[in-house]
Structure formats: structure tokens, C-alpha cells
Motif scaffolding. Structure first.
Motif, mmCIF file in Angstrom:
data_model
loop_
_atom_site.group_PDB
_atom_site.id
_atom_site.type_symbol
_atom_site.label_atom_id
_atom_site.label_comp_id
_atom_site.label_asym_id
_atom_site.label_seq_id
_atom_site.Cartn_x
_atom_site.Cartn_y
_atom_site.Cartn_z
ATOM 1 N N MET A 1 -8.048 6.155 -4.432
ATOM 2 C CA MET A 1 -7.391 4.842 -4.465
ATOM 3 C C MET A 1 -6.917 5.060 -5.669
ATOM 4 S SD MET A 1 -6.366 1.546 -2.255
ATOM 5 C CE MET A 1 -5.528 0.660 -3.223
ATOM 6 N N ILE B 1 -5.149 0.310 -8.369
ATOM 7 C CA ILE B 1 -4.694 -1.332 -8.200
ATOM 8 C C ILE B 1 -4.873 -2.883 -9.747
ATOM 9 C CG2 ILE B 1 -5.814 -3.460 -6.794
ATOM 10 C CD1 ILE B 1 -7.202 -1.605 -5.738
ATOM 11 N N CYS C 1 2.406 -2.841 -6.716
ATOM 12 C CA CYS C 1 0.934 -2.981 -6.170
ATOM 13 C C CYS C 1 0.672 -3.035 -5.358
ATOM 14 C CB CYS C 1 0.444 -2.703 -7.260
ATOM 15 S SG CYS C 1 -1.576 -2.206 -6.620
ATOM 16 N N ARG D 1 2.815 -1.281 -2.111
ATOM 17 C CA ARG D 1 1.859 -0.735 -1.838
ATOM 18 C C ARG D 1 0.502 -1.348 -0.673
ATOM 19 N NH1 ARG D 1 1.208 1.155 -7.013
ATOM 20 N NH2 ARG D 1 -0.863 0.987 -6.816
ATOM 21 N N LEU D 2 0.084 -2.161 -1.243
ATOM 22 C CA LEU D 2 -1.387 -2.611 -0.562
ATOM 23 C C LEU D 2 -0.934 -2.716 0.769
ATOM 24 C CD1 LEU D 2 -2.485 -4.218 -3.475
ATOM 25 C CD2 LEU D 2 -3.476 -2.164 -1.914
ATOM 26 N N ARG E 1 -0.228 0.624 3.226
ATOM 27 C CA ARG E 1 -1.716 0.562 3.010
ATOM 28 C C ARG E 1 -2.367 0.214 4.740
ATOM 29 N NH1 ARG E 1 -6.063 4.114 -0.666
ATOM 30 N NH2 ARG E 1 -6.126 4.637 0.874
ATOM 31 N N TRP F 1 -10.213 2.375 2.415
ATOM 32 C CA TRP F 1 -10.128 2.672 1.178
ATOM 33 C C TRP F 1 -10.015 3.245 0.218
ATOM 34 C CZ3 TRP F 1 -6.127 -2.090 0.727
ATOM 35 C CH2 TRP F 1 -5.456 -2.463 1.366
ATOM 36 N N LEU G 1 -6.386 -9.108 0.196
ATOM 37 C CA LEU G 1 -5.558 -8.490 -0.716
ATOM 38 C C LEU G 1 -5.957 -9.122 -1.956
ATOM 39 C CD1 LEU G 1 -2.123 -7.137 0.683
ATOM 40 C CD2 LEU G 1 -4.264 -5.756 0.535
#
Length: 125
Positions: free
Chosen positions: A1, A4, A10, A13-14, A17, A41, A80
């Protein structure tokens, strides 16, 4: 990963993903839950202590099935937020919620905007 961070890039992206992970698990006929997401992850880094910390911060059970992030984003938002909090070592309450909500709108442009902290008017009797 990748690294973060507590930034909007970011968070985008999370969110993306998370949706790809849901599709991958669906294709493998596996349950889309917090434990599976963390194992995919983070691999071996996702030990029981790490999973417990994330689940505790987002106040969800690890084996509870997660619904579609694009339709039911609130639990995913908290997930998240907890992941970023645990990985960066900052407080759960210092996560940039405006950036997280804006990232959701970028990742899922056809969905309704996510804004939990929006102030509402008091109800008139």
C-alpha cells in the motif's frame, strides 16, 4: 500500500481502491467486509491488533458485510477515516473531513454529495 496521508488526493485513491476491492471480492465470491479489505490492502501488516484498532475507531464489526460505497457511503467514510488515523498515527478526530467528503464526490461523481457535518436549520413548529 502506498503512503497514506491526510490529503484529498490520498482520499480519492482510497475511495477508488475501496470500490475496486469490492468488485474483486465480488468476482471471487468472497464477503466484502473490513477484515478482508484490510488483509488485501495491508497483507501481513493487517494483524489482529491492527484490525481491532481500525474496527474500534470506526465502531463497526470486522465481519459485518459492507454495502456498496457509492450508495451507502457513511460506514465506508468512517472506515477510511479509521484506516488513515491508524496508519498515520494521528487522532481520529483530526482527519480532514472536508477533504474526505470532497474526495468521495470526485471518486463517485454521479452520487449525491457526502457531507455529514452540514449544519441544518432548526425545525419550525
Amino acid at each position: 500500500m502506498r503512503n497514506i496521508e491526510n490529503t484529498q488526493e490520498c482520499f480519492v485513491r482510497l475511495w477508488r481502491r475501496l470500490e475496486r476491492t469490492r468488485q474483486l471480492l465480488k468476482g471471487q465470491c468472497k464477503r466484502f467486509c473490513i477484515r478482508r479489505v484490510l488483509k488485501l490492502w495491508f497483507g501481513f501488516e493487517a494483524n489482529d491488533d491492527f484490525m481491532w484498532e481500525v474496527c474500534n475507531r470506526c465502531q463497526q464489526e470486522g465481519w459485518d458485510k459492507l454495502l456498496l460505497p457509492s450508495l451507502y457511503p457513511r460506514k465506508h467514510r468512517e472506515l477510511l477515516r479509521a484506516i488513515v488515523s491508524v496508519k498515520t498515527g494521528i487522532s481520529y478526530y483530526k482527519i480532514d473531513l472536508k477533504a474526505l467528503d470532497a474526495a468521495y464526490s470526485i471518486a463517485f461523481p454521479k452520487s449525491t454529495q457526502l457531507n455529514v457535518n452540514k449544519k441544518t436549520r432548526p425545525k419550525v413548529k
